[in-house]
Design an enzyme around this catalytic site. Structure first.
Site, PDB file in Angstrom:
ATOM      1  N   TRP A 100       3.153   1.541 -23.704  1.00  0.00           N
ATOM      2  CA  TRP A 100       3.261   0.355 -23.231  1.00  0.00           C
ATOM      3  C   TRP A 100       1.255   0.845 -23.655  1.00  0.00           C
ATOM      4  CZ3 TRP A 100       5.879  -2.694 -21.605  1.00  0.00           C
ATOM      5  CH2 TRP A 100       7.197  -2.470 -20.580  1.00  0.00           C
ATOM      6  N   ASP A 167      -4.064   2.587 -17.464  1.00  0.00           N
ATOM      7  CA  ASP A 167      -2.684   1.419 -16.363  1.00  0.00           C
ATOM      8  C   ASP A 167      -2.007   2.494 -15.403  1.00  0.00           C
ATOM      9  OD1 ASP A 167      -0.148   0.924 -16.558  1.00  0.00           O
ATOM     10  OD2 ASP A 167      -0.171   0.129 -18.839  1.00  0.00           O
ATOM     11  N   LYS A 191       7.033  -0.657  -9.169  1.00  0.00           N
ATOM     12  CA  LYS A 191       6.933   0.376  -9.104  1.00  0.00           C
ATOM     13  C   LYS A 191       6.750   1.064  -7.742  1.00  0.00           C
ATOM     14  CE  LYS A 191       6.944   0.713 -13.911  1.00  0.00           C
ATOM     15  NZ  LYS A 191       7.869   0.022 -14.439  1.00  0.00           N
TER      16      LYS A 191
HETATM   17  N1  PLP Z   1       2.782  -0.040 -18.350  1.00  0.00           N
HETATM   18  C1  PLP Z   1       3.454   0.596 -18.287  1.00  0.00           C
HETATM   19  C2  PLP Z   1       3.239   2.373 -18.008  1.00  0.00           C
HETATM   20  C3  PLP Z   1       4.674  -0.140 -17.392  1.00  0.00           C
HETATM   21  O1  PLP Z   1       5.579   0.906 -17.070  1.00  0.00           O
HETATM   22  C4  PLP Z   1       4.841  -1.390 -17.817  1.00  0.00           C
HETATM   23  C5  PLP Z   1       6.425  -1.533 -17.739  1.00  0.00           C
HETATM   24  O2  PLP Z   1       7.631  -1.007 -16.980  1.00  0.00           O
HETATM   25  C6  PLP Z   1       3.968  -2.063 -18.357  1.00  0.00           C
HETATM   26  C7  PLP Z   1       3.534  -1.256 -18.215  1.00  0.00           C
HETATM   27  C8  PLP Z   1       4.843  -3.701 -18.241  1.00  0.00           C
HETATM   28  O3  PLP Z   1       4.491  -4.247 -17.157  1.00  0.00           O
HETATM   29  P1  PLP Z   1       4.957  -5.912 -16.820  1.00  0.00           P
HETATM   30  O4  PLP Z   1       6.439  -5.554 -17.225  1.00  0.00           O
HETATM   31  O5  PLP Z   1       4.254  -5.730 -15.305  1.00  0.00           O
HETATM   32  O6  PLP Z   1       4.077  -6.776 -17.405  1.00  0.00           O
END
Ligand code: PLP
Length: 354
Positions: A100, A167, A191
């Site tokens: 991520w 994030d 989550k």
């Molecule tokens: N950041 C983290 C830490 C994540 O765990 C996730 C998805 O699991 C994301 C970003 C991406 O999220 P999204 O699918 O809402 O774009």
């Protein structure tokens, strides 16, 4: 019987939240109208989004400190670029702790110079880098508090004079910390809050207005702040369900309470991973996540047997991410302790019969 749901996301939500949310889809406010067929500008929904925004700030201890909460669309992935669009003038610093962070870096590179202060890519992101320097001439520093895929979690955050962006998609509202260290926090709802479809952004207003570029309205934090998070039609169901989860958490005793439950759950599972000779933890012990525990079988030949056993024990969502393999038990706020016990029982039974 409801499954023990260890899914990494979308994932388990409190049963009472699911019940209230589903009732509202049929009849919201006893008005013979569904939540998803009323105007988002009607007072009942305005009350919902206002409550969700204020509960988010209250639970994080960020009321009256210059922060505002927004419920945006586009997922946490949209924040990878929105952060840079709104805040990156020339240069930004990123800590790379997993897929991520990597994706956030890729998007930000479109807007300026990137300094990767440290990376744990050398060991497939199984640890959190501890020693690094954040340049003082960057527009901001970005990190990921919990690495959903690899099961690592930042236990402390650096001291820096530049704005800090985080994030927190996979551990927001799960543990106590000084959230006022951060100037912008974002988290996809799916989550610890609600269904996919909305992303919470908590932002300190004074960090805006410093970039020279023009920002399209839908990607401009200031536009959403000016319109109280209602520049366009918000994802009403996702916002309502998030509000219900935040209410549920507040009624339980807030982050202070849930942190203790989360610590019990992760201690129970990690102690079994460490005790049971059939299993091995993936993440460095000091960086283990309280939300996502990653582990493998010491003997791959046991996989078919183990998979059959946990599935028969009413357990869901235990397979690891394809980039790590093995298993991942996600223990978000709504997962009860007895679900972790059910998994530990299966692990012990495997040991007994092997
Ligand atoms: N950041 C983290 C830490 C994540 O765990 C996730 C998805 O699991 C994301 C970003 C991406 O999220 P999204 O699918 O809402 O774009």
């Amino acid at each position: 019987m409801k499954k023990h749901n260890f899914s990494a996301g979308p994932c388990i939500l409190p049963e009472e939240v699911l019940k209230k949310a589903s009732e509202a889809v049929i009849d919201f406010n006893n008005d013979n109208l569904s939540l998803i067929e009323i105007s988002h500008r009607s007072q009942p929904f305005v009350d919902v989004i206002e409550k969700a925004r204020s509960l988010a700030l209250e639970l994080l201890g960020l009321e009256n400190k210059g922060y505002k909460a927004l419920f945006l669309q586009g997922g946490a992935s949209m924040q990878f670029l929105m952060v840079a669009y709104n805040l990156l003038n020339k240069k930004a610093a990123y800590l790379n702790t997993g897929t991520w962070s990597d994706k956030a870096i890729k998007e930000a590179k479109l807007f300026g110079e990137l300094v990767e202060v440290a990376s744990s890519k050398d060991k497939n992101f199984s640890y959190i880098p501890k020693t690094y320097e954040i340049p003082t001439d960057v527009d901001y520093f970005h990190c990921t508090s919990n690495n959903t895929i690899y099961g690592t979690q930042m236990k402390s955050f650096p001291e820096t004079s530049v704005p800090m962006i985080c994030d927190m998609s996979s551990d927001i509202f799960s543990r106590q910390m000084d959230f006022s260290k951060f100037d912008l926090i974002y988290a996809g709802a799916q989550k610890n809050m609600g269904p996919a479809g909305t992303t919470l952004v908590v932002i300190k207003e004074d960090i805006l207005g410093k970039v020279e570029r023009q920002i399209p309205s839908m990607l401009n934090y200031q536009v959403f702040l000016d319109k109280e998070s209602m520049f366009n039609t918000p994802p009403v169901f996702a916002v309502y369900t998030s509000m219900l989860t935040l209410e549920w958490l507040k009624d339980l005793g807030g982050i202070e309470f849930i942190e203790k439950v989360n610590e019990k759950k992760s201690a129970l599972l990690y102690s079994e991973i460490d005790r049971n000779p059939l299993f091995k933890g993936v993440a460095a012990i000091e960086d283990r996540s309280n939300m996502n525990a990653t582990f493998t079988l010491a003997d791959k030949n046991l996989q078919t047997k183990f998979d059959k056993m946990w599935q028969e024990a009413n357990i869901n969502g235990l397979s690891g991410h394809r980039s790590v393999g093995g298993y991942r038990a996600s223990m978000y706020n709504a997962l009860p302790l007895y679900s972790v016990q059910a998994l530990v029982d299966v692990m012990q039974e495997l040991e007994r019969i092997s």
